[in-house]
Design a protein around this motif. Structure first.
Motif, mmCIF file in Angstrom:
data_model
loop_
_atom_site.group_PDB
_atom_site.id
_atom_site.type_symbol
_atom_site.label_atom_id
_atom_site.label_comp_id
_atom_site.label_asym_id
_atom_site.label_seq_id
_atom_site.Cartn_x
_atom_site.Cartn_y
_atom_site.Cartn_z
ATOM 1 N N LEU A 78 -5.271 29.641 -13.324
ATOM 2 C CA LEU A 78 -4.032 28.906 -13.536
ATOM 3 C C LEU A 78 -2.897 29.897 -13.749
ATOM 4 C CD1 LEU A 78 -2.477 26.260 -14.107
ATOM 5 C CD2 LEU A 78 -3.371 26.338 -16.448
ATOM 6 N N VAL A 79 -1.905 29.871 -12.843
ATOM 7 C CA VAL A 79 -0.806 30.835 -12.915
ATOM 8 C C VAL A 79 0.524 30.100 -13.039
ATOM 9 C CG1 VAL A 79 -2.061 32.523 -11.516
ATOM 10 C CG2 VAL A 79 -0.470 30.945 -10.405
ATOM 11 N N ASP A 80 1.507 30.789 -13.609
ATOM 12 C CA ASP A 80 2.851 30.229 -13.730
ATOM 13 C C ASP A 80 3.856 31.361 -13.636
ATOM 14 O OD1 ASP A 80 3.998 27.342 -14.938
ATOM 15 O OD2 ASP A 80 5.348 29.045 -15.215
ATOM 16 N N LYS A 81 4.995 31.079 -12.995
ATOM 17 C CA LYS A 81 5.985 32.131 -12.816
ATOM 18 C C LYS A 81 6.770 32.422 -14.086
ATOM 19 C CE LYS A 81 9.737 29.215 -11.014
ATOM 20 N NZ LYS A 81 10.632 28.975 -9.851
ATOM 21 N N LEU A 82 6.770 31.483 -15.060
ATOM 22 C CA LEU A 82 7.495 31.718 -16.307
ATOM 23 C C LEU A 82 6.742 32.717 -17.181
ATOM 24 C CD1 LEU A 82 8.574 28.092 -17.331
ATOM 25 C CD2 LEU A 82 9.940 29.841 -16.157
ATOM 26 N N ALA A 83 7.503 33.590 -17.827
ATOM 27 C CA ALA A 83 6.885 34.583 -18.702
ATOM 28 C C ALA A 83 6.344 33.945 -19.976
ATOM 29 C CB ALA A 83 7.886 35.677 -19.048
ATOM 30 N N GLN A 84 6.939 32.810 -20.383
ATOM 31 C CA GLN A 84 6.443 32.087 -21.545
ATOM 32 C C GLN A 84 6.679 30.593 -21.344
ATOM 33 O OE1 GLN A 84 8.576 33.719 -24.852
ATOM 34 N NE2 GLN A 84 10.537 32.835 -24.255
ATOM 35 N N ARG A 85 5.910 29.798 -22.048
ATOM 36 C CA ARG A 85 6.000 28.353 -21.886
ATOM 37 C C ARG A 85 7.369 27.845 -22.301
ATOM 38 N NH1 ARG A 85 4.377 24.823 -25.672
ATOM 39 N NH2 ARG A 85 3.082 26.409 -26.665
ATOM 40 N N SER A 86 7.895 26.887 -21.541
ATOM 41 C CA SER A 86 9.195 26.306 -21.840
ATOM 42 C C SER A 86 9.161 25.589 -23.179
ATOM 43 C CB SER A 86 9.599 25.320 -20.742
ATOM 44 O OG SER A 86 10.770 24.614 -21.103
ATOM 45 N N THR A 87 10.264 25.641 -23.913
ATOM 46 C CA THR A 87 10.392 24.936 -25.192
ATOM 47 C C THR A 87 11.194 23.652 -25.051
ATOM 48 O OG1 THR A 87 12.369 26.210 -25.762
ATOM 49 C CG2 THR A 87 10.243 27.097 -26.491
ATOM 50 N N LEU A 88 11.567 23.284 -23.835
ATOM 51 C CA LEU A 88 12.378 22.091 -23.603
ATOM 52 C C LEU A 88 11.487 20.858 -23.586
ATOM 53 C CD1 LEU A 88 14.647 23.493 -20.742
ATOM 54 C CD2 LEU A 88 14.980 23.623 -23.216
ATOM 55 N N SER A 89 11.991 19.752 -24.123
ATOM 56 C CA SER A 89 11.164 18.538 -24.217
ATOM 57 C C SER A 89 10.891 17.936 -22.845
ATOM 58 C CB SER A 89 11.849 17.498 -25.101
ATOM 59 O OG SER A 89 12.960 16.944 -24.442
ATOM 60 N N LYS A 90 11.903 18.018 -21.936
ATOM 61 C CA LYS A 90 11.800 17.426 -20.592
ATOM 62 C C LYS A 90 11.432 15.953 -20.706
ATOM 63 C CE LYS A 90 10.696 21.886 -18.521
ATOM 64 N NZ LYS A 90 9.744 22.668 -17.712
ATOM 65 N N ALA A 91 10.261 15.540 -20.222
ATOM 66 C CA ALA A 91 9.868 14.132 -20.313
ATOM 67 C C ALA A 91 9.540 13.772 -21.758
ATOM 68 C CB ALA A 91 8.676 13.866 -19.401
ATOM 69 N N GLY A 92 9.559 12.464 -22.056
ATOM 70 C CA GLY A 92 9.366 12.085 -23.447
ATOM 71 C C GLY A 92 8.483 10.884 -23.700
ATOM 72 N N GLY A 93 7.940 10.244 -22.668
ATOM 73 C CA GLY A 93 7.133 9.048 -22.886
ATOM 74 C C GLY A 93 5.776 9.157 -22.229
ATOM 75 N N VAL A 94 4.755 8.561 -22.846
ATOM 76 C CA VAL A 94 3.400 8.595 -22.306
ATOM 77 C C VAL A 94 2.918 7.165 -22.114
ATOM 78 C CG1 VAL A 94 1.059 9.466 -22.600
ATOM 79 C CG2 VAL A 94 2.983 10.760 -23.517
ATOM 80 N N GLN A 95 2.576 6.839 -20.875
ATOM 81 C CA GLN A 95 2.151 5.498 -20.517
ATOM 82 C C GLN A 95 0.778 5.163 -21.106
ATOM 83 O OE1 GLN A 95 1.919 5.948 -16.299
ATOM 84 N NE2 GLN A 95 4.066 5.424 -15.919
ATOM 85 N N SER A 96 0.476 3.877 -21.081
ATOM 86 C CA SER A 96 -0.834 3.419 -21.561
ATOM 87 C C SER A 96 -1.972 4.047 -20.766
ATOM 88 C CB SER A 96 -0.919 1.893 -21.457
ATOM 89 O OG SER A 96 0.094 1.276 -22.225
#
Length: 479
Positions: free
Chosen positions: A30-48
């Motif tokens: 599992l790779v990601d281009k960001l050097a560290q995980r984002s701290t932004l909330s972005k989405a905010g709801g989780v469906q049933s």
């Protein structure tokens, strides 16, 4: 091969897929281009349905234990649907995307699976045996399959030259994480007479226990270019235009402009490369449907990749990822576009649109309408085109949770394998031929027999003569 599956992108989709592959016993990177995980909330709801899936993997309780995540009421275009609040075992909850990402990353790390960060993909090439991925710092990874979970501006999708038809953004609105003060009762979907609007959703609390909220606002003259920074004064002015002095800004944590672009990849599978999450579909973020749809993409794809790697996947199995998930995201794009129109986000106050919304709001007072919208928004109404769905009410739908005595049926899915509920022990002999990939239980005298895929969807119920064909269709030739 360096690994069986390379996952590009460590957002909710990529992290969920990595966990599914772990359950399937499939090595993945599992790779990601960001050097560290984002701290932004972005989405905010989780469906049933997403919560149900996490519960089937034993992840929901520990996720909820990480903080205070309030239960909300579903809405469509800002019109609340109060009759739907207790319809499902897991009602809609406000859990920020950043929390889900952190939780899943820590869960994987505990299994000795770590995100390789600061890995920017620059090239991919595939042949009949696998995929070769190259990275900006000169690294090369060879894998059997590659999954693009790298967001709406997917590098993988670009490198593939994959078609991504749809509509470009025609407007922007403001999304922000804030602390607010004032009249709590006012902090909901609200609109001024001159067309300005604000939507406020709970985001739990900060470390000091103070309520956090996701705020969206728009209206006449508020559609600014995406690159223009959002200021505190702009937020204050938007709140004042709708609430007057009843609500005030205490703290602005993060803000951005979002567009109403709506696009979907024409194909989710390109040989040995698959598109998932925002790499496969983008739309205006209403109801966190993008994050939930991406997580469910991963749940659908993970066990199928596992079957392919282990060599028992029927020839058609990997193709069902596109045939099942593409229509789901297409339906999400349609409902989001309808909500965006009804919400009049640019504040045009067109009389025809006003009349349409008033009529629609009246219709949502009907129980049947609320239930229909809830099934669509919760994910619980998703029905895959599985053989037998035309004759059997359960087939193709998420499996219901049944009391089987010592356990509930959803707990049997925690191994990431298929499950046959066989309360009369009628099918023990048949099931034994697939026992290396399907678990069988004879518990639960009152439960109806059903075969459940590893992703939690019913793929057989009812006719005993159809069980063996269903096992072969989804779980391959028996050993």
């Amino acid at each position: 091969m360096d690994t069986d599956v390379l996952i590009v992108g460590a957002g909710p989709t990529g992290l969920t897929l990595a966990n599914e592959l772990r359950l399937a016993g499939v090595p993945a990177v599992l790779v990601d281009k960001l050097a560290q995980r984002s701290t932004l909330s972005k989405a905010g709801g989780v469906q049933s349905r997403t919560q149900e899936a996490f519960d089937q993997r034993g992840l929901l309780e520990p996720l909820l234990a990480t903080g205070n995540y309030p239960i909300g009421t579903a809405h469509f275009a800002g019109i609340t649907l109060p009759l739907t609040r207790d319809r499902h075992r897991h009602p809609w909850r406000s859990i920020p995307q950043v929390v889900i990402e952190g939780f899943l990353e820590q869960h994987l790390a505990a299994q000795d699976i770590h995100v390789l960060r600061d890995h920017e993909l620059t090239g991919i090439a595939q042949d009949e045996d696998g995929v070769t991925a190259t990275f900006a710092r000169g690294g090369v990874v060879r894998s059997r399959y590659l999954v693009a979970a790298d967001g709406g501006r997917s590098t993988v999708r670009s490198l593939l030259g994959a078609e991504f038809p749809g509509r470009p953004g025609t407007m922007t609105t403001v999304a922000a994480d804030v602390r607010l003060g004032g009249d709590d009762q006012a902090m909901t979907h609200a609109r001024s007479e001159d067309g300005h609007w604000v939507s406020v959703f709970p985001l739990g609390t900060d470390p000091q226990g103070r309520p956090l909220r996701r705020l969206a606002l728009g209206g006449p003259g508020r559609s600014l270019p995406r690159e223009v920074p959002v200021t505190e004064d702009e937020i204050r002015e938007g709140l004042r235009a709708v609430f007057g002095s009843r609500v005030r800004l205490l703290e602005l944590r993060y803000a951005r402009r979002i567009t109403n672009a709506a696009r979907q990849a024409a194909r989710y599978r390109h040989g040995r490369v698959f598109l998932a999450g925002d790499a496969a579909h983008v739309h205006l973020p209403i109801g966190a449907q993008g994050m939930n749809t991406g997580i469910q993409d991963a749940l659908n794809l993970g066990w199928k990749l596992g079957a392919a790697v282990h060599g028992w996947a029927p020839e058609h199995l990997l193709d069902t990822y596109h045939t099942e998930r593409h229509p789901v995201a297409a339906a999400v794009l349609r409902n989001v576009q309808a909500q965006s129109l009804l919400m009049d986000q640019q504040g045009a106050r067109d009389p025809d649109l006003t009349a349409t919304k008033e009529l629609f709001a009246a219709l949502t007072g009907l129980r049947e309408v609320q239930y229909h919208l809830d099934d669509m928004l919760s994910g619980m109404g998703i029905r895959y085109p599985i053989p037998g769905a035309e004759e059997q009410p359960l087939v193709g739908l998420p499996a219901p949770s049944r009391d089987l005595g010592p356990v509930r049926s959803h707990e049997l899915l925690r191994r990431g394998r298929g499950v046959l509920i066989d309360p009369d022990d009628r099918f023990a002999k048949v099931a034994a031929r697939w026992q290396d990939r399907v678990d069988r239980t004879g518990q639960g005298a009152d439960a109806e027999p059903m075969l459940i895929r590893p992703d939690g969807y019913v793929c057989w119920a009812g006719n005993p003569d159809d069980l063996e064909p269903a096992l072969g269709h989804w779980f391959g030739e028996p050993r």
